[in-house]
Write a protein that holds these residues in place. Sequence first.
Motif, PDB file in Angstrom:
ATOM      1  N   UNK A 769       0.855  -1.268   0.010  1.00 32.39           N
ATOM      2  CA  UNK A 769      -0.078   0.080  -0.001  1.00 32.39           C
ATOM      3  C   UNK A 769       0.860   1.233  -0.183  1.00 32.39           C
ATOM      4  N   UNK A 770       1.906   1.089   0.999  1.00 34.01           N
ATOM      5  CA  UNK A 770       2.673   2.316   0.956  1.00 34.01           C
ATOM      6  C   UNK A 770       3.318   2.751  -0.387  1.00 34.01           C
ATOM      7  N   UNK A 772       2.361   1.926  -3.283  1.00 36.61           N
ATOM      8  CA  UNK A 772       1.341   2.410  -4.298  1.00 36.61           C
ATOM      9  C   UNK A 772       1.018   4.106  -4.032  1.00 36.61           C
ATOM     10  N   UNK A 773       1.232   4.175  -2.737  1.00 36.74           N
ATOM     11  CA  UNK A 773       1.035   5.790  -2.081  1.00 36.74           C
ATOM     12  C   UNK A 773       1.786   6.511  -2.851  1.00 36.74           C
TER      13      UNK A 773
END
Lengths: 970, 135
Positions: A769-770, A772-773
């Motif tokens: 997720x990170x 992606x961020x």
Amino acid sequence: MLDQPDFNTLLEDYRKLQLRVTRFSHTEQELINTRDRLDQELVLYKRMSDFYSEALKCPDSKTLLALSSEAVVDVFEFETAFVLEQNIDGKDDAQLFHDGIEVNPKEAQNIIHDLELITAPTQGVGVIREKLNLRENLLALKHFSKAFFFRYTDVESGSCLVIIGLISLKNLPLYKSIDSLHDTIFKVFSQQVQSILGNIKKSEQIQQQIETITASELELKKLSLIATKTKNGVIITDSKGRIEWVNDSFSESSGFTLEEIVGKKPKDILHGSETDSTSKEILSNALANKENVELTLLNYHKSGSKYYNQIEITPVFNEQDELINFISLQKDITNEIKAKEEILRINSRFEQIAKKSQIGIWELEFIDNTIVWNDVLLEQYGSVKEEIKHDLVGFWRASIHPDDIDRVLKSQERLYAKELESVEMEYRIRRLDNGEWRTLKTLTICETDDEGNILRLIGSSIDITETKQAQEKLIASEEKYRKLIENMNLGLVETNLKDDLVFMNAPFFEKSGIRHPEALILGLEPERTLQDRIQKGELLSYRRIDEAVFEVEIENVKKESLFLLVSSGRVFNQEKELSGFINIILDITSEKQLTKSLENALKERDSYVNELDSLKQFYENVLNNSPAKIAVLSPKLNIVFINKLLEDQELNWKNSEGKAVEEVLKDRPEFLAKIKEAQKGNSLVQMEEHLLDKYGNDKFVLRNILPHLNEKKELEYLVISGVNITQMKEIQNSVITKNNELKKINAELDNFVYSVSHDLRSPLLAIKGLIHLIFQTTTVEPNVENYLRLAEDSVLRLDSTIQEILDYSRNARLDLSLKPIDLAQLVSTIFTDLKFSAPEGIALNMEVEGSPIIVSDETRMNVLLKNIIGNAVKYRRSIPDAYVMVKVFHTEEATMIEISDNGQGISQQSIEKVFDMFYRGTSESIGTGLGLYLCREIIEKFGGKIKVDAEWGKGSTFTIIHPHKVLKHE
Amino acid sequence: MSKFILVDDDSTMNLVHSTTIKYHKKDAQVMEFKSSLLALDFLKETVQEGGELPEYIFLDINMPEINGFEFLQTFEKLPKESTQSTKIFMITSSLDLRDREKAFSFDSVYGFICKPITVRTLTEILSTTERRMDF
């Protein structure tokens, strides 16, 4: 010289003379005329007198009238003449005569019409001088010109006489002188005719009266004949009631002759002690009042026997209204009375029967609307007459079950509407006394008179509650038997006459694999049918065993030959007509084999019969050295033999040969009970005995108690064998314990894997997720982006490794959980998931032939398909028409799932290893090498297979063969 | 303005998700809860005070204190009129189909999403009105 006569004077004289002469000749002429007339008159009178003398001789009026019509012409020399005689009121019997001949009534009609027009209403003589043809409305007499007529109406007798003479226009000049003369004479003539006619008529009347009297005399004679000959008795008494005359029938029925009873009164001889006194009183009252009377009376025969007499007495009066006679008509109605009594007796007997057989009966009279219920009917409704008599119909309606009432009333209406003559119904009613519902079967009959008017309704009613229940029970038990038959090891095939299958217990035929059960229907000529079927190859052979029993050999679907005992029977319907065939089929294949082997054994036994002793020795040896403990008992449970092992190891049995087993095993009731069970049931009984050995350790013994039967199925002896299973038991126990432990560990392990995978994945997904961020929110330098991509790849690979390990662990340890799953749904979910990782450049397609539903384990199927479809997507080629195609179709044994692609394919050296554990095709593979290995493990767990067909650089096709029925292995 | 509530014991995940949401939808109001119990308390209070519940709840399954399913049980006991406009999405790292089935036995669950939520998934979530098995 004479005086010179004066010429004038002379002339005068001459003239006078001349005149005289003229006058004289005139007178002379007159005289001649008169003479002529008188002559003529004389002729007429003469003719008339001739006519009279003729007329007086006439025997009847008809002859007279005919004669008159002729005479009018003859006497008066008219051209033609008519005579008409008719009644004033009715003209039907008019008689018309023309010149002596009667005119037939049809032609007469027009002439009579004309005569009426010409003559009426004159009375007496009339003359028509003007031309008749000038008159209107004449039909027949138009061409006549002149008429003399006479018309006379006799008011007393109501008759009218018309005489007419006619002269036509053509001949009129010939009749110039007729007038004056005829007037009077025609009148005289007519009056004469009329008076003679009157006389003749009177004499005719008298004649008629005489005839009538003669006829009535005849009638009287006939009547007395009837009275004499009639079957009814006739008595004629005088006014005082004394017998004057009786007929033969009376004598016959009463036994008295006329001579015996003349002058006596009928009541004195006919009445007796039992004659009803009221009736007697009515009779004598009527006679005293001189009235008609009709009644039935008990009379006595001369011999003293009784008979019933229906009597009708009529008083006879003379013209002066004086009583002169009584006439009594009598009819012996003893038979009728008896018949009536018989009917009454039958009626009461019927009532009795109805009561005894519990038939309820009711009657509804339409005339007065009265209703009668018999006691049985009241009982059926659980009521007493007094309770309900004021409104029987209302009570009846209120008793009927609400579900039935409409139907009942409708049927009743149809009866009233005369659509039906009778109605049969079944309905429920509630008893008044205990409120119980009962079922009645009723019949209502409508009685009508000849014109179809309803006279009364008669109904019967039977309580069929119990019958009905019994019937329902019967149906239920029929169902039960049907089920029983279906589950029985007995074949049943029923067909109708058209060879259609009516019934068949399919389980039997499925079990034995007989393809065409109807081939076993034998019909009317079993032998012929069988031969036919053998020729057609449907049957192999047959043998007749009994009249309708055959042994038939048939091949089943497994190509085994079966022996069937077929008994052919006929089915009859209720009218006792043949309606079909039913065959009972018994599979005797095993018996047949048994018989054969038994035969062989018997043969062998025969050859060995001499060696029996040595055989016995042999068996004893065998038994003694057997590792099992063996005892043999007689049918009466005495110990015949025990082997050494038993004698050594179990104290009870020591020295027990010849003893009763009951005594030997008295402290082991359970064992004893089992032995008796085997003895009774003639079948093998097994038991496990828990004993303690001499050291007090647990000891388990498995006992078989086998009854041995001879050929006649009689018990010959019981063989008891015992095997020590203590060790086995111990091993079994430890296996169960270990298995349970294993299961527990498995479950714990699964839980462990689940938690670990979750805990491992969570931080991994956070990293994902990170990353992606970072990509979403910031712009990074190209080399940093590269590192981040690599980091993301590593995370992804680690994640998929964890997933695969989890799946593998699952598949190995968890039981299959089978349920129907929708492959189409499953595949499309996988497609959707995959679109995120490979969104563009590949077409994902699916084709399903037949049902997409299979019974399988959803989790495993998901893993399997996800892996293979995932691979196809992962190893795609970058070409414009890249695709993955999933096809689902079914064969007889399995569902096939074919996943094909036009991707990178698999090289020849790799293709055999793709399903191996930890095998990775290329160094570029991202996976763990567990994926396809897991796939094979899964499909093998289902009992199916996976195949691969591929070419390097072209594409691959994986085929999953998933069996229709997945077997669960423990 | 849409209100979001994130319930996950992993605060990094909450951070990732809230950032993604705010990045995608600038006016979104996002609340993060590390404790599922606290999240429930907040929701209950909101209902009692007559406030409006958030439009979306992103709920993790595996959590200490009470897990996602227990959270759902309590949540569905709240008055229907206040909860009916709230859509709950299960956000999880579990791949177990049984978890997915169980989640959809709750009426208020609208979707089952594998972590982490990407912008693409979020777009689909915000545009959907029906319950869906997969995103």
